[in-house]
Design a protein around this motif. Structure first.
Motif, PDB file in Angstrom:
ATOM      1  N   ILE A 298       0.793  -1.231   0.000  1.00 26.12           N
ATOM      2  CA  ILE A 298       0.000   0.000   0.000  1.00 26.12           C
ATOM      3  C   ILE A 298       0.827   1.283   0.000  1.00 26.12           C
ATOM      4  CG2 ILE A 298      -1.978  -1.128   1.070  1.00 26.12           C
ATOM      5  CD1 ILE A 298      -1.175   0.205   3.717  1.00 26.12           C
ATOM      6  N   TYR A 299       2.150   1.169  -0.180  1.00 28.93           N
ATOM      7  CA  TYR A 299       2.953   2.389  -0.282  1.00 28.93           C
ATOM      8  C   TYR A 299       3.315   2.757  -1.715  1.00 28.93           C
ATOM      9  CZ  TYR A 299       7.190   5.078  -0.979  1.00 28.93           C
ATOM     10  OH  TYR A 299       8.098   5.965  -1.480  1.00 28.93           O
ATOM     11  N   GLU A 302       2.603   5.838  -4.221  1.00 30.71           N
ATOM     12  CA  GLU A 302       3.130   7.180  -3.994  1.00 30.71           C
ATOM     13  C   GLU A 302       4.346   7.431  -4.880  1.00 30.71           C
ATOM     14  OE1 GLU A 302       1.651   9.519  -1.826  1.00 30.71           O
ATOM     15  OE2 GLU A 302       0.129   7.956  -2.076  1.00 30.71           O
ATOM     16  N   GLN A 326      -6.230   3.873  -3.984  1.00 27.23           N
ATOM     17  CA  GLN A 326      -7.013   4.166  -2.787  1.00 27.23           C
ATOM     18  C   GLN A 326      -7.929   3.007  -2.412  1.00 27.23           C
ATOM     19  OE1 GLN A 326      -6.408   6.835  -0.839  1.00 27.23           O
ATOM     20  NE2 GLN A 326      -7.710   5.729   0.610  1.00 27.23           N
ATOM     21  N   ARG A 329      -5.931   0.578  -0.363  1.00 24.22           N
ATOM     22  CA  ARG A 329      -5.692   1.031   1.005  1.00 24.22           C
ATOM     23  C   ARG A 329      -6.954   0.915   1.855  1.00 24.22           C
ATOM     24  NH1 ARG A 329      -1.980   6.220  -0.895  1.00 24.22           N
ATOM     25  NH2 ARG A 329      -0.128   4.958  -1.338  1.00 24.22           N
ATOM     26  N   ARG A 358       9.421   2.450   3.955  1.00 26.17           N
ATOM     27  CA  ARG A 358       8.421   3.520   3.992  1.00 26.17           C
ATOM     28  C   ARG A 358       6.989   3.017   4.139  1.00 26.17           C
ATOM     29  NH1 ARG A 358      10.249   8.430  -0.109  1.00 26.17           N
ATOM     30  NH2 ARG A 358      12.355   8.702   0.772  1.00 26.17           N
ATOM     31  N   GLN A 359       6.777   1.733   3.907  1.00 26.59           N
ATOM     32  CA  GLN A 359       5.399   1.232   3.981  1.00 26.59           C
ATOM     33  C   GLN A 359       4.870   1.173   5.409  1.00 26.59           C
ATOM     34  OE1 GLN A 359       3.719  -1.697   1.142  1.00 26.59           O
ATOM     35  NE2 GLN A 359       3.499  -3.024   2.941  1.00 26.59           N
ATOM     36  N   ARG A 361       4.668   3.374   7.676  1.00 27.10           N
ATOM     37  CA  ARG A 361       3.826   4.542   7.937  1.00 27.10           C
ATOM     38  C   ARG A 361       2.421   4.349   7.397  1.00 27.10           C
ATOM     39  NH1 ARG A 361       4.161   9.876   4.176  1.00 27.10           N
ATOM     40  NH2 ARG A 361       2.110  10.700   4.744  1.00 27.10           N
ATOM     41  N   TRP A 362       2.312   3.809   6.185  1.00 23.91           N
ATOM     42  CA  TRP A 362       0.999   3.664   5.557  1.00 23.91           C
ATOM     43  C   TRP A 362       0.176   2.573   6.221  1.00 23.91           C
ATOM     44  CZ3 TRP A 362      -0.634   7.252   2.194  1.00 23.91           C
ATOM     45  CH2 TRP A 362       0.343   8.122   1.696  1.00 23.91           C
ATOM     46  N   GLU A 365      -1.193   4.269   9.227  1.00 27.34           N
ATOM     47  CA  GLU A 365      -2.214   5.241   8.829  1.00 27.34           C
ATOM     48  C   GLU A 365      -3.532   4.567   8.470  1.00 27.34           C
ATOM     49  OE1 GLU A 365      -2.825   8.659   5.377  1.00 27.34           O
ATOM     50  OE2 GLU A 365      -0.814   8.243   6.150  1.00 27.34           O
ATOM     51  N   TYR A 366      -3.455   3.347   7.936  1.00 23.61           N
ATOM     52  CA  TYR A 366      -4.672   2.639   7.539  1.00 23.61           C
ATOM     53  C   TYR A 366      -5.061   1.531   8.519  1.00 23.61           C
ATOM     54  CZ  TYR A 366      -5.168   5.389   3.396  1.00 23.61           C
ATOM     55  OH  TYR A 366      -5.389   6.446   2.551  1.00 23.61           O
ATOM     56  N   ARG A 414       7.950   5.660  11.821  1.00 19.65           N
ATOM     57  CA  ARG A 414       8.756   6.126  10.696  1.00 19.65           C
ATOM     58  C   ARG A 414      10.259   6.033  10.976  1.00 19.65           C
ATOM     59  NH1 ARG A 414       6.529  11.115   7.302  1.00 19.65           N
ATOM     60  NH2 ARG A 414       8.067  10.140   5.920  1.00 19.65           N
TER      61      ARG A 414
END
Length: 436
Positions: A298-299, A302, A326, A329, A358-359, A361-362, A365-366, A414
Protein backbone atom coordinates in the motif's frame (compact mmCIF):
# COMPACT_ATOMS: atom_id res chain seq x y z
CA UNK A 1 38.66 -50.91 -15.48
CA UNK A 2 35.57 -50.03 -13.44
CA UNK A 3 37.43 -50.69 -10.16
CA UNK A 4 40.28 -48.43 -11.33
CA UNK A 5 37.83 -45.63 -12.21
CA UNK A 6 36.01 -45.87 -8.87
CA UNK A 7 39.34 -45.81 -7.07
CA UNK A 8 40.38 -42.70 -8.94
CA UNK A 9 37.14 -40.94 -8.00
CA UNK A 10 37.61 -41.82 -4.34
CA UNK A 11 41.17 -40.56 -4.42
CA UNK A 12 40.10 -37.26 -5.95
CA UNK A 13 37.01 -36.80 -3.75
CA UNK A 14 38.72 -35.01 -0.82
CA UNK A 15 40.39 -32.52 -3.13
CA UNK A 16 37.18 -31.85 -5.04
CA UNK A 17 35.22 -31.41 -1.83
CA UNK A 18 37.78 -28.98 -0.45
CA UNK A 19 37.67 -26.92 -3.62
CA UNK A 20 33.87 -26.64 -3.59
CA UNK A 21 33.22 -26.15 0.11
CA UNK A 22 32.43 -22.51 0.96
CA UNK A 23 34.37 -20.67 3.62
CA UNK A 24 32.92 -21.89 6.97
CA UNK A 25 30.91 -19.46 9.05
CA UNK A 26 32.61 -18.25 12.20
CA UNK A 27 31.55 -20.08 15.39
CA UNK A 28 32.35 -16.99 17.47
CA UNK A 29 30.03 -15.68 20.16
CA UNK A 30 28.55 -12.20 19.77
CA UNK A 31 26.74 -10.26 22.50
CA UNK A 32 24.25 -7.54 21.50
CA UNK A 33 22.97 -5.02 24.04
CA UNK A 34 20.56 -2.09 23.67
CA UNK A 35 18.19 0.07 25.70
CA UNK A 36 15.12 -1.90 24.67
CA UNK A 37 13.95 -4.75 22.48
CA UNK A 38 10.63 -5.36 20.74
CA UNK A 39 9.48 -8.90 21.49
CA UNK A 40 7.19 -9.51 18.50
CA UNK A 41 6.04 -12.90 19.75
CA UNK A 42 4.69 -11.57 23.05
CA UNK A 43 3.85 -8.10 21.72
CA UNK A 44 5.82 -6.33 24.44
CA UNK A 45 8.97 -4.32 25.10
CA UNK A 46 11.96 -5.82 26.92
CA UNK A 47 14.16 -3.32 28.74
CA UNK A 48 17.96 -3.60 28.62
CA UNK A 49 18.13 -6.78 26.54
CA UNK A 50 21.23 -8.94 26.27
CA UNK A 51 21.21 -11.18 23.19
CA UNK A 52 23.86 -13.89 22.86
CA UNK A 53 24.56 -15.27 19.39
CA UNK A 54 26.85 -18.21 18.68
CA UNK A 55 27.63 -19.50 15.21
CA UNK A 56 25.05 -17.14 13.72
CA UNK A 57 22.14 -18.39 15.88
CA UNK A 58 20.66 -16.84 18.99
CA UNK A 59 21.32 -18.92 22.09
CA UNK A 60 19.79 -16.70 24.78
CA UNK A 61 17.81 -13.50 25.28
CA UNK A 62 17.38 -11.87 28.69
CA UNK A 63 16.11 -8.50 29.81
CA UNK A 64 16.54 -6.29 32.84
CA UNK A 65 16.10 -8.32 35.99
CA UNK A 66 16.80 -11.64 34.29
CA UNK A 67 19.70 -13.90 35.12
CA UNK A 68 22.73 -12.67 33.22
CA UNK A 69 23.88 -15.20 30.60
CA UNK A 70 27.22 -16.91 30.80
CA UNK A 71 29.32 -15.15 28.16
CA UNK A 72 32.50 -16.86 26.94
CA UNK A 73 35.78 -15.01 27.29
CA UNK A 74 36.65 -13.17 24.10
CA UNK A 75 33.05 -12.78 22.95
CA UNK A 76 32.59 -9.86 20.59
CA UNK A 77 30.25 -7.12 21.80
CA UNK A 78 27.86 -4.97 19.80
CA UNK A 79 26.61 -2.33 22.20
CA UNK A 80 23.76 -0.12 20.98
CA UNK A 81 23.11 2.49 23.67
CA UNK A 82 19.99 4.59 23.23
CA UNK A 83 18.63 2.21 20.63
CA UNK A 84 15.73 -0.18 20.17
CA UNK A 85 16.43 -3.54 18.62
CA UNK A 86 13.89 -5.67 16.78
CA UNK A 87 14.07 -8.73 14.55
CA UNK A 88 15.52 -8.42 11.07
CA UNK A 89 12.66 -7.32 8.82
CA UNK A 90 11.03 -9.54 6.18
CA UNK A 91 9.64 -8.28 2.88
CA UNK A 92 7.31 -10.87 1.37
CA UNK A 93 7.05 -9.34 -2.10
CA UNK A 94 10.17 -8.10 -3.89
CA UNK A 95 11.74 -8.27 -7.35
CA UNK A 96 15.50 -8.01 -7.01
CA UNK A 97 16.09 -8.09 -10.76
CA UNK A 98 13.67 -5.22 -11.46
CA UNK A 99 14.27 -1.48 -11.37
CA UNK A 100 11.72 1.37 -11.31
CA UNK A 101 14.06 3.58 -13.32
CA UNK A 102 13.46 1.85 -16.66
CA UNK A 103 10.05 1.62 -18.30
CA UNK A 104 9.12 -1.40 -20.44
CA UNK A 105 10.49 0.08 -23.65
CA UNK A 106 13.44 1.95 -22.17
CA UNK A 107 14.73 -1.35 -20.79
CA UNK A 108 15.01 -2.69 -24.36
CA UNK A 109 17.99 -0.41 -24.94
CA UNK A 110 20.10 -2.65 -22.71
CA UNK A 111 21.46 -6.15 -23.05
CA UNK A 112 19.47 -9.13 -21.83
CA UNK A 113 21.26 -9.51 -18.49
CA UNK A 114 21.30 -5.81 -17.61
CA UNK A 115 18.59 -6.14 -14.97
CA UNK A 116 20.11 -9.35 -13.66
CA UNK A 117 23.47 -7.76 -12.92
CA UNK A 118 21.75 -4.88 -11.13
CA UNK A 119 20.21 -7.34 -8.68
CA UNK A 120 23.15 -7.56 -6.25
CA UNK A 121 22.96 -3.79 -5.75
CA UNK A 122 19.25 -4.06 -5.03
CA UNK A 123 19.92 -6.88 -2.56
CA UNK A 124 22.54 -4.74 -0.80
CA UNK A 125 20.05 -1.84 -0.60
CA UNK A 126 17.37 -4.01 0.97
CA UNK A 127 19.78 -5.38 3.55
CA UNK A 128 20.94 -1.87 4.48
CA UNK A 129 17.28 -0.87 4.85
CA UNK A 130 16.87 -3.55 7.53
CA UNK A 131 15.39 -6.41 5.50
CA UNK A 132 17.39 -9.49 6.37
CA UNK A 133 14.95 -11.85 4.58
CA UNK A 134 13.04 -11.31 1.35
CA UNK A 135 10.71 -13.43 -0.74
CA UNK A 136 11.46 -12.81 -4.42
CA UNK A 137 8.18 -13.52 -6.22
CA UNK A 138 9.19 -13.96 -9.83
CA UNK A 139 12.40 -13.37 -11.77
CA UNK A 140 13.98 -13.92 -15.16
CA UNK A 141 16.77 -16.38 -15.95
CA UNK A 142 16.51 -17.86 -12.42
CA UNK A 143 18.39 -14.82 -11.18
CA UNK A 144 16.78 -14.95 -7.73
CA UNK A 145 18.08 -18.49 -7.26
CA UNK A 146 21.55 -17.23 -8.20
CA UNK A 147 21.30 -14.33 -5.74
CA UNK A 148 20.27 -16.74 -2.98
CA UNK A 149 23.21 -19.00 -3.71
CA UNK A 150 25.77 -16.18 -3.93
CA UNK A 151 24.51 -14.58 -0.72
CA UNK A 152 24.42 -17.89 1.15
CA UNK A 153 27.99 -18.55 0.00
CA UNK A 154 29.07 -15.17 1.36
CA UNK A 155 30.11 -13.93 -2.09
CA UNK A 156 27.81 -10.88 -2.19
CA UNK A 157 26.00 -9.00 0.60
CA UNK A 158 22.26 -9.30 0.81
CA UNK A 159 19.28 -10.65 2.70
CA UNK A 160 18.25 -14.26 2.93
CA UNK A 161 16.37 -14.87 -0.35
CA UNK A 162 13.37 -17.15 -0.80
CA UNK A 163 13.21 -17.50 -4.61
CA UNK A 164 10.23 -18.27 -6.85
CA UNK A 165 12.15 -18.43 -10.16
CA UNK A 166 9.69 -17.83 -13.04
CA UNK A 167 6.13 -16.85 -12.16
CA UNK A 168 3.38 -19.07 -13.52
CA UNK A 169 0.60 -17.58 -15.63
CA UNK A 170 -1.76 -17.89 -18.56
CA UNK A 171 -0.95 -17.15 -22.19
CA UNK A 172 -1.42 -13.41 -22.73
CA UNK A 173 -1.85 -12.79 -19.03
CA UNK A 174 -0.06 -10.55 -16.56
CA UNK A 175 3.04 -12.76 -16.27
CA UNK A 176 3.38 -13.28 -20.01
CA UNK A 177 5.30 -11.00 -22.42
CA UNK A 178 2.65 -8.53 -23.62
CA UNK A 179 4.67 -5.48 -24.67
CA UNK A 180 6.27 -6.79 -27.89
CA UNK A 181 4.74 -7.41 -31.34
CA UNK A 182 4.37 -11.04 -32.45
CA UNK A 183 7.57 -11.14 -34.51
CA UNK A 184 9.66 -10.29 -31.42
CA UNK A 185 7.71 -12.21 -28.84
CA UNK A 186 9.34 -15.11 -27.02
CA UNK A 187 7.87 -18.00 -25.10
CA UNK A 188 8.13 -17.01 -21.46
CA UNK A 189 9.05 -19.88 -19.10
CA UNK A 190 6.31 -20.41 -16.54
CA UNK A 191 3.46 -19.71 -18.96
CA UNK A 192 1.11 -22.65 -19.43
CA UNK A 193 -2.55 -23.47 -19.87
CA UNK A 194 -4.73 -26.06 -18.22
CA UNK A 195 -4.26 -27.90 -14.91
CA UNK A 196 -1.65 -30.36 -16.17
CA UNK A 197 0.44 -27.74 -17.95
CA UNK A 198 0.56 -25.66 -14.79
CA UNK A 199 1.38 -28.69 -12.64
CA UNK A 200 4.32 -29.32 -14.96
CA UNK A 201 5.49 -25.74 -14.45
CA UNK A 202 5.41 -26.13 -10.66
CA UNK A 203 7.79 -29.07 -11.02
CA UNK A 204 9.97 -27.16 -13.47
CA UNK A 205 10.42 -24.14 -11.20
CA UNK A 206 11.11 -26.36 -8.20
CA UNK A 207 13.68 -28.37 -10.16
CA UNK A 208 15.52 -25.14 -10.93
CA UNK A 209 15.63 -23.90 -7.37
CA UNK A 210 12.28 -22.29 -6.54
CA UNK A 211 11.39 -22.40 -2.83
CA UNK A 212 7.97 -20.82 -3.33
CA UNK A 213 5.63 -20.82 -6.33
CA UNK A 214 4.31 -17.53 -7.72
CA UNK A 215 1.21 -17.51 -9.92
CA UNK A 216 -0.60 -14.66 -11.65
CA UNK A 217 -4.31 -15.22 -11.05
CA UNK A 218 -5.51 -11.87 -12.40
CA UNK A 219 -4.39 -9.03 -14.62
CA UNK A 220 -2.06 -6.39 -13.29
CA UNK A 221 -1.00 -2.77 -13.22
CA UNK A 222 2.37 -2.99 -14.95
CA UNK A 223 1.50 -5.35 -17.80
CA UNK A 224 0.01 -4.42 -21.15
CA UNK A 225 -3.37 -5.59 -22.43
CA UNK A 226 -4.58 -6.75 -19.00
CA UNK A 227 -6.74 -5.09 -16.37
CA UNK A 228 -6.15 -5.68 -12.64
CA UNK A 229 -9.66 -6.99 -12.06
CA UNK A 230 -9.55 -9.68 -14.76
CA UNK A 231 -9.41 -13.27 -13.57
CA UNK A 232 -6.92 -15.08 -15.83
CA UNK A 233 -6.75 -18.60 -14.42
CA UNK A 234 -9.67 -20.80 -13.50
CA UNK A 235 -10.19 -22.09 -9.99
CA UNK A 236 -9.43 -25.57 -11.31
CA UNK A 237 -6.06 -24.38 -12.63
CA UNK A 238 -5.26 -22.57 -9.39
CA UNK A 239 -6.17 -25.66 -7.38
CA UNK A 240 -3.86 -27.81 -9.52
CA UNK A 241 -0.99 -25.41 -8.82
CA UNK A 242 -1.68 -25.37 -5.08
CA UNK A 243 -2.03 -29.15 -4.83
CA UNK A 244 1.15 -29.80 -6.81
CA UNK A 245 3.19 -27.25 -4.87
CA UNK A 246 1.96 -28.46 -1.50
CA UNK A 247 2.75 -32.06 -2.44
CA UNK A 248 6.36 -30.94 -2.98
CA UNK A 249 6.39 -28.97 0.27
CA UNK A 250 6.21 -25.52 -1.33
CA UNK A 251 3.90 -22.63 -0.54
CA UNK A 252 2.12 -20.63 -3.25
CA UNK A 253 1.74 -16.86 -3.67
CA UNK A 254 -0.95 -15.58 -6.02
CA UNK A 255 -0.76 -12.17 -7.68
CA UNK A 256 -4.45 -11.24 -7.51
CA UNK A 257 -5.94 -7.76 -7.70
CA UNK A 258 -9.51 -8.66 -8.74
CA UNK A 259 -12.20 -9.85 -6.35
CA UNK A 260 -13.17 -12.95 -8.35
CA UNK A 261 -9.58 -14.07 -8.78
CA UNK A 262 -8.90 -13.52 -5.08
CA UNK A 263 -11.87 -15.67 -4.08
CA UNK A 264 -10.90 -18.41 -6.52
CA UNK A 265 -7.30 -18.43 -5.28
CA UNK A 266 -8.36 -18.68 -1.65
CA UNK A 267 -10.82 -21.49 -2.37
CA UNK A 268 -8.10 -23.27 -4.36
CA UNK A 269 -5.81 -23.34 -1.31
CA UNK A 270 -3.29 -20.66 -2.28
CA UNK A 271 -1.26 -19.61 0.79
CA UNK A 272 -0.80 -15.86 0.26
CA UNK A 273 -2.65 -13.34 -1.87
CA UNK A 274 -0.44 -10.59 -3.27
CA UNK A 275 -1.82 -7.05 -3.73
CA UNK A 276 -5.48 -8.02 -2.98
CA UNK A 277 -6.43 -4.53 -4.17
CA UNK A 278 -10.09 -5.16 -5.02
CA UNK A 279 -10.86 -7.79 -2.40
CA UNK A 280 -14.55 -7.78 -1.49
CA UNK A 281 -16.41 -8.73 1.68
CA UNK A 282 -16.66 -12.36 0.61
CA UNK A 283 -12.94 -12.52 -0.11
CA UNK A 284 -12.19 -11.03 3.30
CA UNK A 285 -14.49 -13.59 4.95
CA UNK A 286 -12.83 -16.47 3.11
CA UNK A 287 -9.33 -15.23 3.96
CA UNK A 288 -10.20 -14.90 7.65
CA UNK A 289 -11.87 -18.32 7.85
CA UNK A 290 -9.14 -20.18 5.98
CA UNK A 291 -6.15 -18.35 7.44
CA UNK A 292 -5.01 -17.06 4.05
CA UNK A 293 -2.43 -14.29 4.36
CA UNK A 294 -2.88 -11.04 2.43
CA UNK A 295 0.28 -9.21 1.32
CA UNK A 296 -0.88 -5.72 0.35
CA UNK A 297 1.67 -3.24 -1.04
CA UNK A 298 0.00 0.00 0.00
CA UNK A 299 2.95 2.39 -0.28
CA UNK A 300 4.42 2.08 -3.77
CA UNK A 301 1.72 4.05 -5.61
CA UNK A 302 3.13 7.18 -3.99
CA UNK A 303 6.43 6.59 -5.75
CA UNK A 304 4.87 5.49 -9.05
CA UNK A 305 2.59 8.50 -9.36
CA UNK A 306 5.37 10.94 -8.51
CA UNK A 307 8.19 9.47 -10.58
CA UNK A 308 6.69 6.90 -12.95
CA UNK A 309 6.24 9.11 -16.00
CA UNK A 310 9.82 10.38 -15.83
CA UNK A 311 11.01 6.77 -15.49
CA UNK A 312 9.23 5.72 -18.69
CA UNK A 313 6.11 4.10 -17.23
CA UNK A 314 3.31 4.22 -19.80
CA UNK A 315 0.21 6.31 -19.20
CA UNK A 316 -2.01 3.23 -19.31
CA UNK A 317 -0.02 1.68 -16.47
CA UNK A 318 -0.16 4.92 -14.49
CA UNK A 319 -3.93 5.00 -15.02
CA UNK A 320 -4.39 1.51 -13.62
CA UNK A 321 -2.20 2.36 -10.65
CA UNK A 322 -4.28 5.48 -9.92
CA UNK A 323 -7.56 3.59 -10.20
CA UNK A 324 -6.73 0.94 -7.63
CA UNK A 325 -4.42 2.76 -5.17
CA UNK A 326 -7.01 4.17 -2.79
CA UNK A 327 -9.27 1.13 -3.13
CA UNK A 328 -6.39 -1.08 -2.06
CA UNK A 329 -5.69 1.03 1.01
CA UNK A 330 -9.35 1.11 2.01
CA UNK A 331 -9.53 -2.66 1.62
CA UNK A 332 -6.35 -3.06 3.68
CA UNK A 333 -8.16 -1.24 6.49
CA UNK A 334 -11.24 -3.44 6.06
CA UNK A 335 -9.20 -6.66 6.06
CA UNK A 336 -7.32 -5.59 9.17
CA UNK A 337 -10.54 -4.70 11.00
CA UNK A 338 -11.96 -8.11 10.08
CA UNK A 339 -8.99 -9.91 11.61
CA UNK A 340 -7.41 -11.19 8.39
CA UNK A 341 -3.76 -12.23 8.66
CA UNK A 342 -1.60 -9.59 6.99
CA UNK A 343 2.11 -9.73 6.14
CA UNK A 344 4.49 -7.02 4.97
CA UNK A 345 5.22 -6.80 1.25
CA UNK A 346 6.23 -3.77 -0.79
CA UNK A 347 6.69 -4.86 -4.43
CA UNK A 348 10.20 -3.39 -4.24
CA UNK A 349 11.41 -3.09 -7.79
CA UNK A 350 8.28 -1.12 -8.66
CA UNK A 351 9.80 1.49 -6.35
CA UNK A 352 13.46 1.66 -5.22
CA UNK A 353 14.47 -1.21 -2.96
CA UNK A 354 16.07 1.18 -0.49
CA UNK A 355 12.63 2.68 0.23
CA UNK A 356 11.00 -0.56 1.39
CA UNK A 357 10.76 0.71 4.99
CA UNK A 358 8.42 3.52 3.99
CA UNK A 359 5.40 1.23 3.98
CA UNK A 360 5.25 1.02 7.79
CA UNK A 361 3.83 4.54 7.94
CA UNK A 362 1.00 3.66 5.56
CA UNK A 363 0.09 0.47 7.40
CA UNK A 364 -0.30 2.49 10.61
CA UNK A 365 -2.21 5.24 8.83
CA UNK A 366 -4.67 2.64 7.54
CA UNK A 367 -5.44 0.97 10.82
CA UNK A 368 -2.55 -0.95 12.33
CA UNK A 369 -0.78 -0.10 15.54
CA UNK A 370 3.01 0.26 15.22
CA UNK A 371 3.41 -3.09 16.99
CA UNK A 372 1.05 -4.77 14.50
CA UNK A 373 2.91 -3.27 11.54
CA UNK A 374 6.24 -4.50 12.94
CA UNK A 375 4.73 -7.94 13.58
CA UNK A 376 3.51 -8.02 9.96
CA UNK A 377 7.15 -7.66 8.85
CA UNK A 378 8.52 -10.16 11.36
CA UNK A 379 6.33 -12.71 13.16
CA UNK A 380 3.51 -12.83 10.57
CA UNK A 381 5.88 -12.96 7.61
CA UNK A 382 7.91 -15.78 9.17
CA UNK A 383 4.71 -17.74 9.75
CA UNK A 384 3.62 -17.19 6.15
CA UNK A 385 7.02 -18.41 4.93
CA UNK A 386 6.92 -21.47 7.16
CA UNK A 387 10.23 -20.26 8.63
CA UNK A 388 9.30 -19.73 12.29
CA UNK A 389 12.31 -21.77 13.40
CA UNK A 390 14.73 -19.46 11.57
CA UNK A 391 13.59 -15.85 11.21
CA UNK A 392 11.01 -13.32 12.37
CA UNK A 393 11.86 -12.96 16.08
CA UNK A 394 14.72 -12.36 18.48
CA UNK A 395 14.45 -15.73 20.16
CA UNK A 396 16.67 -18.69 20.99
CA UNK A 397 17.30 -20.93 18.00
CA UNK A 398 16.62 -18.31 15.34
CA UNK A 399 19.20 -16.58 13.22
CA UNK A 400 20.95 -13.63 14.82
CA UNK A 401 19.19 -11.20 12.49
CA UNK A 402 18.63 -7.90 14.32
CA UNK A 403 18.03 -4.29 13.34
CA UNK A 404 18.41 -1.22 15.52
CA UNK A 405 16.90 2.25 15.36
CA UNK A 406 17.58 5.35 17.44
CA UNK A 407 14.52 5.93 19.59
CA UNK A 408 11.30 3.99 19.93
CA UNK A 409 9.50 2.85 16.75
CA UNK A 410 6.39 2.05 18.79
CA UNK A 411 6.06 5.79 19.33
CA UNK A 412 7.20 6.78 15.84
CA UNK A 413 7.06 3.95 13.31
CA UNK A 414 8.76 6.13 10.70
CA UNK A 415 12.04 5.50 12.49
CA UNK A 416 12.05 2.25 10.52
CA UNK A 417 12.59 4.26 7.35
CA UNK A 418 16.16 4.91 8.53
CA UNK A 419 17.54 1.81 10.19
CA UNK A 420 20.81 2.59 11.95
CA UNK A 421 22.36 -0.87 12.36
CA UNK A 422 21.69 -4.16 10.61
CA UNK A 423 23.04 -7.43 12.02
CA UNK A 424 22.69 -10.61 9.99
CA UNK A 425 23.69 -13.91 11.51
CA UNK A 426 25.52 -12.11 14.29
CA UNK A 427 27.66 -10.01 11.93
CA UNK A 428 27.20 -6.28 11.38
CA UNK A 429 26.03 -5.84 7.79
CA UNK A 430 25.37 -2.09 7.94
CA UNK A 431 26.16 0.62 10.50
CA UNK A 432 24.92 4.12 9.80
CA UNK A 433 25.22 5.51 13.32
CA UNK A 434 27.88 7.99 12.31
CA UNK A 435 26.56 8.71 8.82
CA UNK A 436 26.10 12.43 8.07
Amino acid sequence: MLKWFVGLLLALAPAATAAQTPVPRSPETVVVTADRMIDVLAGRVVEEPVVVITGGRIVSVVGRGGARPLIPAGARRIDLPGMTILPGLIDMHVHLDSSPFYGPYQALQYTDLFMTVMGPGHARDMLAAGFTTVRNVGSSDFSDVAYMQAIDEGRIPGPRVVPAAYALGATGGHCDETFLPPRHRRQVPGIANGPQGLRDQVREQRRNGAQVIKVCATGGVFSRNTEPGQQQLSEEELRAIAEEAHMWGLKVAAHAHGAAGIRAAIRAGIDTIEHASLVDAEGIRLARERGTVLVMDIYNSEYTQEHGRANGILEDNLRKDREIAQLQRDNFRAAHRAGVRLAYGTDAGVMPHALAGRQFRWMVEYGMTPMEAIQAATRNAAQALGREADVGAIAAGRYGDIVAVAGDPLQNVRLLENVAVVIKGGAVASDRRNAP
